[in-house]
Design a protein around this motif. Sequence first.
Motif, short mmCIF file in Angstrom:
data_model
loop_
_atom_site.label_atom_id
_atom_site.label_comp_id
_atom_site.label_asym_id
_atom_site.label_seq_id
_atom_site.Cartn_x
_atom_site.Cartn_y
_atom_site.Cartn_z
N LEU A 1 0.85 -1.19 0.00
CA LEU A 1 0.00 0.00 0.00
C LEU A 1 0.88 1.23 0.00
N SER A 2 0.68 2.11 -0.96
CA SER A 2 1.33 3.41 -0.96
C SER A 2 0.25 4.46 -1.00
N ASP A 3 0.23 5.35 0.01
CA ASP A 3 -0.81 6.37 0.04
C ASP A 3 -0.36 7.67 -0.62
N ASN A 4 0.85 7.67 -1.20
CA ASN A 4 1.29 8.78 -2.02
C ASN A 4 2.39 8.27 -2.94
N ALA A 5 1.98 7.47 -3.91
CA ALA A 5 2.94 6.74 -4.74
C ALA A 5 3.86 7.66 -5.53
N GLY A 6 3.37 8.83 -5.90
CA GLY A 6 4.20 9.73 -6.69
C GLY A 6 5.43 10.21 -5.96
N GLU A 7 5.38 10.30 -4.61
CA GLU A 7 6.52 10.75 -3.83
C GLU A 7 7.29 9.59 -3.21
N ASP A 8 6.88 8.38 -3.53
CA ASP A 8 7.49 7.21 -2.91
C ASP A 8 8.73 6.79 -3.68
N PHE B 1 10.11 3.06 -4.87
CA PHE B 1 9.71 2.34 -6.06
C PHE B 1 10.08 3.09 -7.33
N GLY B 2 11.23 3.72 -7.30
CA GLY B 2 11.75 4.33 -8.51
C GLY B 2 11.02 5.59 -8.92
N GLY B 3 9.70 5.50 -9.01
CA GLY B 3 8.87 6.68 -9.22
C GLY B 3 8.79 7.18 -10.64
N GLN B 4 9.61 6.68 -11.59
CA GLN B 4 9.61 7.24 -12.94
C GLN B 4 8.27 7.04 -13.64
N SER B 5 7.83 5.77 -13.75
CA SER B 5 6.56 5.52 -14.43
C SER B 5 5.40 6.01 -13.60
N ILE B 6 5.53 5.96 -12.28
CA ILE B 6 4.45 6.41 -11.40
C ILE B 6 4.23 7.91 -11.55
N LEU B 7 5.32 8.66 -11.60
CA LEU B 7 5.21 10.10 -11.78
C LEU B 7 4.62 10.44 -13.13
N MET B 8 5.05 9.72 -14.16
CA MET B 8 4.55 9.97 -15.50
C MET B 8 3.04 9.76 -15.59
N GLN B 9 2.52 8.78 -14.83
CA GLN B 9 1.10 8.47 -14.89
C GLN B 9 0.30 9.22 -13.83
N GLN B 10 0.95 10.03 -13.01
CA GLN B 10 0.29 10.84 -11.98
C GLN B 10 -0.49 9.98 -10.99
N ILE B 11 0.13 8.87 -10.60
CA ILE B 11 -0.51 7.97 -9.63
C ILE B 11 -0.29 8.53 -8.23
N ARG B 12 -1.40 8.70 -7.48
CA ARG B 12 -1.31 9.22 -6.12
C ARG B 12 -1.31 8.11 -5.09
N SER B 13 -2.10 7.06 -5.31
CA SER B 13 -2.27 6.01 -4.32
C SER B 13 -2.40 4.68 -5.04
N ALA B 14 -1.77 3.65 -4.50
CA ALA B 14 -1.77 2.36 -5.18
C ALA B 14 -1.78 1.22 -4.17
N ILE B 15 -2.44 0.13 -4.57
CA ILE B 15 -2.39 -1.13 -3.83
C ILE B 15 -2.02 -2.21 -4.82
N TYR C 1 -3.62 -5.25 -9.16
CA TYR C 1 -3.10 -3.89 -8.99
C TYR C 1 -4.25 -2.90 -9.11
N LEU C 2 -4.33 -1.96 -8.16
CA LEU C 2 -5.34 -0.90 -8.17
C LEU C 2 -4.64 0.43 -7.90
#
Length: 545
Positions: free
Chosen positions: A249-256, A259-273, A289-290
Amino acid sequence: MVNPRRPDRIIPTMRYKLISVDGTNIFELRDGARLLVGRAPSSDVPIIDPTISRRHAELESAESGLTVRDLGSSNGTFVNGSRVQTGTAAIGDLISFGKVGFRLQKNTQDAEPAEPVSAPTPLIPTIVRQRSVRDSGAGATIAPMTPPLAAEPVPAPDALSAADKSRQKLATLLEVSKGLGKAVDIDALLDKIVRYAYQILEVDRVAILLLDGDELVPKISRDKRGVESHRAIPQSIARTAINDRVAILSDNAGEDTRFGGQSILMQQIRSAICCPLVGSEDNPLGVLYLDNADSGHRFGDEDFEFCIAFASIAAVAIENGQFAQRIQRELVTRNNFERFFTPQLAKQIAESQVSIRLGGDKRAVAVLFSDIRGFTALSETMRPEETASLLTEYFTQMVDCVFRHDGTLDKFIGDAVMAQWGAPIGGPDDADKALAAAIEMMHALEKLNAGWRAAGRPDVQIGIGLNFGEAFAGNIGSDRRLEYTIIGDTVNTAKRVCSAAEGGELLITEAFRQALHSSPPLVQCEPMDLKNKSQSVTVYRVTIT
């Protein structure tokens, strides 16, 4: 590592960083994680260059140095100019992926964020929660409760107490378990899982990736409108979940940054399970994955616990579905192939992966053709039902002879029988078995003729031709009808040798004779000129005793 001033904030150790030789790209590398280097934007270290493979290399940093593993890339991975499969790099070393080079440097940036001068609102945490699902039967993470009776009034959502919500979610899980248990087709099952996820949670995207060998292959990915989503799933999160058997569980995936953050930042993901789908005996099947892009809908602990239980139920359903499909496929295979192969061979094909190769390949085969002599004239003297009865008795005996010697019935061609040994599974004594079957066919026909004579029916005579050589074996036909058969010059020659055989004659070619381990008495015939053969074919008559 925990920030002493902010104990609720996990700070990953970022011991090293990669700096491209031209200084345009910098990647910080977190400790203890396997980071994927590849050309895809979803890679942990994405390098967009034609010399980089989609899954090029893997990096793992520790105090002792950076471990570099090549993942079978086309253009190689190098440490200080030497190509490596697995190597270790130290500070200052040059690491090249294909033709793109990086220097490994110590990460001197202070990992602890500066304390704000004034903090009118609390900072958003970037904690990643992980929970092992090994041997947990994750559904046990929520205490069992009795679902509400249908007759009970359903309160408004805002009025639901925590206990009511728990009962409602458990009732939902019960319905999910029942619903998924009814689906057998894997595609329909995955569709149901996604639809249930949208019914249960506020979520922007749901995706399921299933393992195919070592690869996590996306099977379904949809947004809340029901439209297929083509956004890549962050491989760093998915791989961590499946390799370590942990739900994340990441409640702020973009700043996490863990997990590398490159693809997460590109997709503007805020929260993920991300929950691993683990079957029986700790067998990994894939991941559920959600994610959410809306900062107003972050996943919380309750969502996390619920998803673990939901993924556990989904994994059982997927495993059962895969098992049911495998059983169904084996039954269909056996039913189809038992018409042409011996029961033992059909069972061997169904239980192995040989069926995958039935698309076609070249095989060394022994080919048998037998043909009734003068059948057209014979059938003119008989009623149609008598002709059908005679052929049924004849074919039954001939096929039994083929099967007793582990042969394959290829087809009936009018009153002719075509059989082969060697495809899809061959052996060193295929020619010997084919000859034994042919001799037994002659003896079986003698017994049939004796019975037919006693019943006042005419005798039947057959000629048999045998050849050995390479042929193409596979599924031949059209989109509407496919048939497993063998084709090629070896088959054509066997048919023409059969046509040249007189009634009661069993002829073999020189190629077949050479393939025999033991040979009965043979009489060499005059070389035969066969159609489409530039040279005469040496043929032998088998003396049948």
